[in-house]
Enzyme design. Sequence first.
Site, PDB file in Angstrom:
ATOM      1  N   LYS A   1     -26.676  49.330  50.793  1.00  0.00           N
ATOM      2  CA  LYS A   1     -28.119  49.476  50.581  1.00  0.00           C
ATOM      3  C   LYS A   1     -28.872  48.404  51.367  1.00  0.00           C
ATOM      4  O   LYS A   1     -29.814  48.700  52.085  1.00  0.00           O
ATOM      5  CB  LYS A   1     -28.416  49.372  49.076  1.00  0.00           C
ATOM      6  CG  LYS A   1     -29.879  49.454  48.736  1.00  0.00           C
ATOM      7  CD  LYS A   1     -30.108  49.413  47.234  1.00  0.00           C
ATOM      8  CE  LYS A   1     -31.597  49.264  46.947  1.00  0.00           C
ATOM      9  NZ  LYS A   1     -31.902  49.136  45.528  1.00  0.00           N
TER      10      LYS A   1
ATOM     11  N   GLU B   1     -19.088  41.221  51.830  1.00  0.00           N
ATOM     12  CA  GLU B   1     -17.830  41.974  51.843  1.00  0.00           C
ATOM     13  C   GLU B   1     -17.902  43.152  52.823  1.00  0.00           C
ATOM     14  O   GLU B   1     -17.010  43.354  53.647  1.00  0.00           O
ATOM     15  CB  GLU B   1     -17.526  42.540  50.437  1.00  0.00           C
ATOM     16  CG  GLU B   1     -17.092  41.521  49.420  1.00  0.00           C
ATOM     17  CD  GLU B   1     -18.264  40.889  48.689  1.00  0.00           C
ATOM     18  OE1 GLU B   1     -19.415  40.944  49.194  1.00  0.00           O
ATOM     19  OE2 GLU B   1     -18.026  40.312  47.610  1.00  0.00           O
TER      20      GLU B   1
ATOM     21  N   GLY C   1     -28.433  50.429  43.421  1.00  0.00           N
ATOM     22  CA  GLY C   1     -27.085  50.618  43.975  1.00  0.00           C
ATOM     23  C   GLY C   1     -26.190  51.434  43.051  1.00  0.00           C
ATOM     24  O   GLY C   1     -25.496  52.362  43.467  1.00  0.00           O
ATOM     25  N   ARG C   2     -26.213  51.116  41.761  1.00  0.00           N
ATOM     26  CA  ARG C   2     -25.319  51.798  40.807  1.00  0.00           C
ATOM     27  C   ARG C   2     -25.829  53.187  40.422  1.00  0.00           C
ATOM     28  O   ARG C   2     -25.211  53.867  39.613  1.00  0.00           O
ATOM     29  CB  ARG C   2     -25.084  50.909  39.587  1.00  0.00           C
ATOM     30  CG  ARG C   2     -26.358  50.407  38.920  1.00  0.00           C
ATOM     31  CD  ARG C   2     -26.052  49.261  37.948  1.00  0.00           C
ATOM     32  NE  ARG C   2     -27.250  48.685  37.375  1.00  0.00           N
ATOM     33  CZ  ARG C   2     -27.956  47.706  37.911  1.00  0.00           C
ATOM     34  NH1 ARG C   2     -27.621  47.197  39.076  1.00  0.00           N
ATOM     35  NH2 ARG C   2     -29.023  47.222  37.299  1.00  0.00           N
TER      36      ARG C   2
ATOM     37  N   GLU D   1     -23.681  46.306  34.557  1.00  0.00           N
ATOM     38  CA  GLU D   1     -24.635  45.656  35.459  1.00  0.00           C
ATOM     39  C   GLU D   1     -26.064  45.981  34.991  1.00  0.00           C
ATOM     40  O   GLU D   1     -26.983  45.204  35.194  1.00  0.00           O
ATOM     41  CB  GLU D   1     -24.412  46.123  36.908  1.00  0.00           C
ATOM     42  CG  GLU D   1     -25.061  45.212  37.925  1.00  0.00           C
ATOM     43  CD  GLU D   1     -24.560  45.425  39.353  1.00  0.00           C
ATOM     44  OE1 GLU D   1     -23.806  44.593  39.852  1.00  0.00           O
ATOM     45  OE2 GLU D   1     -24.935  46.444  39.953  1.00  0.00           O
TER      46      GLU D   1
ATOM     47  N   HIS E   1      -0.368  55.539  25.321  1.00  0.00           N
ATOM     48  CA  HIS E   1       0.890  54.792  25.326  1.00  0.00           C
ATOM     49  C   HIS E   1       0.669  53.342  25.705  1.00  0.00           C
ATOM     50  O   HIS E   1       1.620  52.645  26.065  1.00  0.00           O
ATOM     51  CB  HIS E   1       1.881  55.462  26.281  1.00  0.00           C
ATOM     52  CG  HIS E   1       2.205  56.859  25.835  1.00  0.00           C
ATOM     53  ND1 HIS E   1       3.201  57.137  24.927  1.00  0.00           N
ATOM     54  CD2 HIS E   1       1.611  58.042  26.114  1.00  0.00           C
ATOM     55  CE1 HIS E   1       3.223  58.447  24.698  1.00  0.00           C
ATOM     56  NE2 HIS E   1       2.256  59.013  25.405  1.00  0.00           N
TER      57      HIS E   1
ATOM     58  N   LYS F   1     -22.732  35.117  44.508  1.00  0.00           N
ATOM     59  CA  LYS F   1     -22.760  35.400  45.944  1.00  0.00           C
ATOM     60  C   LYS F   1     -23.203  34.156  46.710  1.00  0.00           C
ATOM     61  O   LYS F   1     -22.639  33.792  47.732  1.00  0.00           O
ATOM     62  CB  LYS F   1     -23.779  36.506  46.241  1.00  0.00           C
ATOM     63  CG  LYS F   1     -23.341  37.893  45.916  1.00  0.00           C
ATOM     64  CD  LYS F   1     -24.421  38.827  46.474  1.00  0.00           C
ATOM     65  CE  LYS F   1     -24.207  40.253  46.141  1.00  0.00           C
ATOM     66  NZ  LYS F   1     -25.308  41.100  46.555  1.00  0.00           N
TER      67      LYS F   1
END
Length: 551
Positions: free
Chosen positions: A208, A214, A274-275, A360, A391, A515
């Site tokens: 965005k 990263e 973003g999410r 977030e 399990h 960050k």
Amino acid sequence: MQTPVDPTATSAWKRLTELHEAMEPDLRAWFADDPQRAERFSYELADLYVDLSKNLLTDDVLSALAELAEAVDLPARRDAMYAGEHINITEDRAVLHTALRRPATDTLVVDGQDVIADVHGVLDKIYAFADRVRSGQWTGITGKPIETVVNIGIGGSDLGPVMVYEALKPYVKDGLECRFISNIDPADCAEKVKDLDPETTLFIIASKTFTTLETLTNARMARDWFLAALEERGLPTEGAIAKHFVAVSTALDKVAEFGIDPDNAFGFWNWVGGRYSVDSAVGTVLAVAIGPEHFKEFLGGFHAVDEHFATKAPAENVPMLMGLLNVWYVNFFKAASHAVLPYAQYLHRFAAYLQQLTMESNGKSVRWDGSPVTTETGEIFWGEPGTNGQHAFYQLIHQGTQLIPADFIAVANPAHPTKDGGVDVHELFLSNYLAQTAALAFGKTAEEVRAEGTPEEIVPARVFAGNRPTTSILAPALTPSVVGQLIALYEHITFTQGIVWGIDSFDQWGVELGKKLALEIAPAVQGDAAALEAQDASTRALITRYRDLRR
Ligand SMILES: O=P(O)(O)OC[C@H]1O[C@H](O)[C@H](O)[C@@H](O)[C@@H]1O
């Protein structure tokens, strides 16, 4: 700015407090005494059948929760979001993911701009691109069609695309594979590119902001790998980036700086969080993988749920009811987490996706006006697909000391109908989905355990208290539309909880500090003595140990 209503000061909260104090949960009795209970607390939401009846829910609780929704102005806040008001207060932005899935015939003018026309302008460009890649018309530098698409992004520019790609695997075009690079750990990029053919690979750089460390680092590493791989084959590199790298971003100027042709960039807007962006240009990799027609169905699924959320009163509004129930559990039963358990292997990244969406958004301790929150907020969301979870961690949900509300999601029609010795394996699978929610709701009494001939000293260990709340969601099949519906459902659940708590669910300042610090520490890790000296004692010792260990 409208001051958030303190939920704890409302009469609905007082009523809920009293109902909680008086409540003696007894799902066995509630079902036995009320043959209509399942029917009354089950709802239709687009293609989804949503059964809330195994929750710690009574008619009084439901009406108090609906009253709470009105008291905190939830319907008005929802309308403000849909209308493009700047409800993301701390970033002074509109929140318009719902506009991303509205039909082209609609109009919505926000800040002087028809956002629906903008959305469809970009969608048309994405669809044309997807068609060219899928048909083989878009070719690489040596004229070969694309066989692998690598999406490079992180957070919202990764989790949605990965989750939906995995969910819709049966819809992915034969002969096309997508891969996803997100982690700045160089192992991620190295493993994903190592067996790729550069001549048939297309990279989508999705960010965005187009500033994320990263993503930009991975994009440069991928570009270096790609150019070196071409050179190794004695192929020309001139003009190769334009044919093998495209971008998705709101910052098209930065895309150009990176060297990607702006004609090969797909934009979106700062009013898409973003999410909340998988249905924006961030979904370009998906449009290529499943094709424009299926991508349109995917958006249609979101829109169907948006319409329900926009028009139903709180007492009949499924996302609102599920969000309000979460509030009921977090604030009154002190539930600290919420499990999401898809009985659909294709949804194996759904919980990971939801973690960003929910945590977030609602992991906040101040309200949108800067004042402290008045009650607990965002619970931890987690989960794994059934039956694997059964399990592993279900023991704690069944017999642990914490109350963990859980959503069970299943589909009626499997992608791979299969028989094992005459038994339909999907039905075996669904029997587990059904058995778990029944066991959690109704438990097993000491008498029942004894009646099985269990020795007395082992009886307590084998008793299940029951009254562990679950919601069951059943869809016809895992179609593109259903996946869109599920995402929109959880987006609106998250919104509902955020409004009750008075928080801005659309900022993420907590992420920013880490960050910034990483950039400040980097010189110390790389050997700068003054930067090392500036660190705290623990960090200093860790860096020193690292530098000793590093070969
Ligand atoms: O898409 P980008 O700008 O690269 O951002 C990627 C991610 O960065 C941060 O971690 C934000 O907290 C996320 O919300 C965002 O999705």
